[in-house]
Structure formats: structure tokens, C-alpha cells
Design a protein around this motif. Structure first.
Motif, PDB file in Angstrom:
ATOM      1  N   VAL A   1      42.455  49.296  49.714  1.00 35.43           N
ATOM      2  CA  VAL A   1      41.944  50.549  49.163  1.00 35.43           C
ATOM      3  C   VAL A   1      42.040  51.604  50.250  1.00 35.43           C
ATOM      4  O   VAL A   1      41.663  51.362  51.396  1.00 35.43           O
TER       5      VAL A   1
ATOM      6  N   GLU B   1      31.892  40.270  46.195  1.00 34.10           N
ATOM      7  CA  GLU B   1      32.409  41.518  46.751  1.00 34.10           C
ATOM      8  C   GLU B   1      33.803  41.315  47.339  1.00 34.10           C
ATOM      9  O   GLU B   1      34.665  42.184  47.210  1.00 34.10           O
TER      10      GLU B   1
ATOM     11  N   ALA C   1      36.196  41.157  44.423  1.00 36.23           N
ATOM     12  CA  ALA C   1      36.422  42.493  43.874  1.00 36.23           C
ATOM     13  C   ALA C   1      37.290  43.320  44.817  1.00 36.23           C
ATOM     14  O   ALA C   1      38.161  44.076  44.370  1.00 36.23           O
TER      15      ALA C   1
ATOM     16  N   LEU D   1      40.983  42.435  44.622  1.00 35.73           N
ATOM     17  CA  LEU D   1      41.608  42.949  43.401  1.00 35.73           C
ATOM     18  C   LEU D   1      41.632  44.479  43.370  1.00 35.73           C
ATOM     19  O   LEU D   1      42.192  45.065  42.443  1.00 35.73           O
ATOM     20  N   GLY D   2      41.018  45.120  44.353  1.00 37.37           N
ATOM     21  CA  GLY D   2      41.031  46.575  44.432  1.00 37.37           C
ATOM     22  C   GLY D   2      39.989  47.256  43.573  1.00 37.37           C
ATOM     23  O   GLY D   2      40.109  48.441  43.294  1.00 37.37           O
ATOM     24  N   ASN D   3      38.943  46.549  43.168  1.00 32.11           N
ATOM     25  CA  ASN D   3      37.882  47.124  42.345  1.00 32.11           C
ATOM     26  C   ASN D   3      36.794  47.729  43.213  1.00 32.11           C
ATOM     27  O   ASN D   3      35.616  47.395  43.104  1.00 32.11           O
ATOM     28  N   VAL D   4      37.189  48.644  44.102  1.00 32.48           N
ATOM     29  CA  VAL D   4      36.264  49.255  45.051  1.00 32.48           C
ATOM     30  C   VAL D   4      36.508  50.753  45.057  1.00 32.48           C
ATOM     31  O   VAL D   4      37.646  51.211  45.012  1.00 32.48           O
ATOM     32  N   ASN D   5      35.416  51.523  45.136  1.00 32.60           N
ATOM     33  CA  ASN D   5      35.501  52.970  45.249  1.00 32.60           C
ATOM     34  C   ASN D   5      34.897  53.376  46.589  1.00 32.60           C
ATOM     35  O   ASN D   5      33.717  53.114  46.844  1.00 32.60           O
TER      36      ASN D   5
ATOM     37  N   PHE E   1      31.288  48.567  44.647  1.00 35.75           N
ATOM     38  CA  PHE E   1      32.071  47.401  44.232  1.00 35.75           C
ATOM     39  C   PHE E   1      31.857  47.190  42.741  1.00 35.75           C
ATOM     40  O   PHE E   1      30.726  47.127  42.273  1.00 35.75           O
ATOM     41  N   ASN E   2      32.936  47.079  41.988  1.00 29.73           N
ATOM     42  CA  ASN E   2      32.843  46.787  40.564  1.00 29.73           C
ATOM     43  C   ASN E   2      33.026  45.290  40.380  1.00 29.73           C
ATOM     44  O   ASN E   2      34.099  44.757  40.685  1.00 29.73           O
TER      45      ASN E   2
ATOM     46  N   LEU F   1      33.628  41.502  38.927  1.00 33.43           N
ATOM     47  CA  LEU F   1      34.577  40.928  37.986  1.00 33.43           C
ATOM     48  C   LEU F   1      33.824  40.342  36.793  1.00 33.43           C
ATOM     49  O   LEU F   1      32.653  39.990  36.895  1.00 33.43           O
ATOM     50  N   HIS F   2      34.491  40.225  35.678  1.00 38.78           N
ATOM     51  CA  HIS F   2      33.873  39.640  34.493  1.00 38.78           C
ATOM     52  C   HIS F   2      33.791  38.126  34.602  1.00 38.78           C
ATOM     53  O   HIS F   2      33.034  37.496  33.878  1.00 38.78           O
TER      54      HIS F   2
END
Length: 159
Positions: free
Chosen positions: A13, A38, A41, A44-48, A68-69, A71-72
Motif C-alpha cells: 500500500v 491485520e 488484510a 491483500l491490500g485491504n488497508v487505508n 484495516f478492513n 476479511l470475510h
């Protein structure tokens, strides 16, 4: 027998607004204390990291504002605190110099990027000063002029 060192670095990121909003003076790499979900996530790049910054709390360095978003597919019995403070791992002399630059010289510490280095999650911290609106306009004018200059030179070289 020498061992071959594999220093593979993979950016995950990148904070693209950092160089637009700040004058970057210097950078340093630091480790993080992350939870398992974390890390998944992050890979997988699910971070802002747009509004993230590094600050001191009780004499230790922490990372604030990272989202951190989850994962399902992660387990349901764990509590996912999306914006928790994350401990940053630095050497003692790096902590002292970072503290001096932030509190004595008026700089701020922002996050430029998250990356993997030999399967370890790390961040690139930038010690920076904020840009004013005038600085941003001047920089935009320079970049537009450089673009126009390259177009002119391309036309001249073709003729």
C-alpha cells in the motif's frame, strides 16, 4: 560458506497523497506489531493509510489512523477494532532522533507505504513538513511547465 541474502521488497500500500501534501525531508523503515487478521488484510491490500501518522504515547512510538478492513473469511470470535493504535518497532537512537525532529523542529511523521521485506510487514515513515496551498500551486505550475517543455523538445527533435 556464505549465505545468500534475499532482500526482496514488495510494496503493498502506498500513500500517494503524501508527496502532494508534504515536503518529505527523510525516511526510515520500521517494523510493526500486528495481529494475524491485520497481516492477512495487509497482504491483500485491504488497508487505508491516507490519514495515518506516527506519534508518541507513554514514551513509545505508535501508528495512528490506519484502517484495516477485515476479511470475510476470518474467525468470528475475534473482535476487529478497525482503527486501533499499532506499536512501531524502532531502535533507541531512531526513536530519539524522531522525537527530536517532531517536537523540537516542528516536523510531522507520516506513513509513506506498507511493504513486505523477507515476509516481515514493515512501514516507511517520512519525516515531513506540511505544504501550504501556495506551495501546491507552485509545484503544479512547475510540473505543467516540465510537461510542456518535454512536448516542445519532442517536436524540435522530430523536425
Amino acid at each position: 560458506m556464505k549465505h545468500k541474502v534475499n532482500d526482496s521488497v514488495t510494496n503493498i500500500v502506498v500513500n500517494r497523497k503524501a508527496k502532494y501534501n508534504y515536503f518529505v525531508e527523510s525516511t526510515l523503515d520500521a517494523g510493526l506489531v500486528l495481529l494475524g487478521w491485520e497481516v492477512k488484510a495487509l497482504k491483500l491490500g485491504n488497508v487505508n493509510i491516507v490519514n495515518s501518522y506516527v506519534s508518541f504515547h507513554l514514551g513509545e512510538v505508535y501508528l495512528f489512523g490506519v484502517q484495516f478492513n477485515p476479511l470475510h473469511t476470518t474467525s468470528l470470535h475475534t473482535f476487529h477494532h478497525l482503527k486501533r493504535k499499532i506499536k512501531v518497532l524502532l531502535k533507541k537512537n531512531e526513536i530519539i532522533s524522531l522525537h527530536n525532529k517532531i517536537y523540537k523542529n516542528g516536523y510531522t511523521a507520516i506513513v509513506l507505504s506498507f511493504f513486505l521485506k523477507n515476509s516481515w510487514c514493515k512501514i516507511k515513515i517520512a519525516i515531513a513538513k506540511g505544504k501550504t496551498q501556495r506551495d501546491k500551486r507552485d509545484e503544479e505550475k512547475k510540473s505543467m511547465w516540465n510537461l510542456e517543455k518535454s512536448r516542445i523538445m519532442k517536436k524540435v527533435n522530430l523536425v
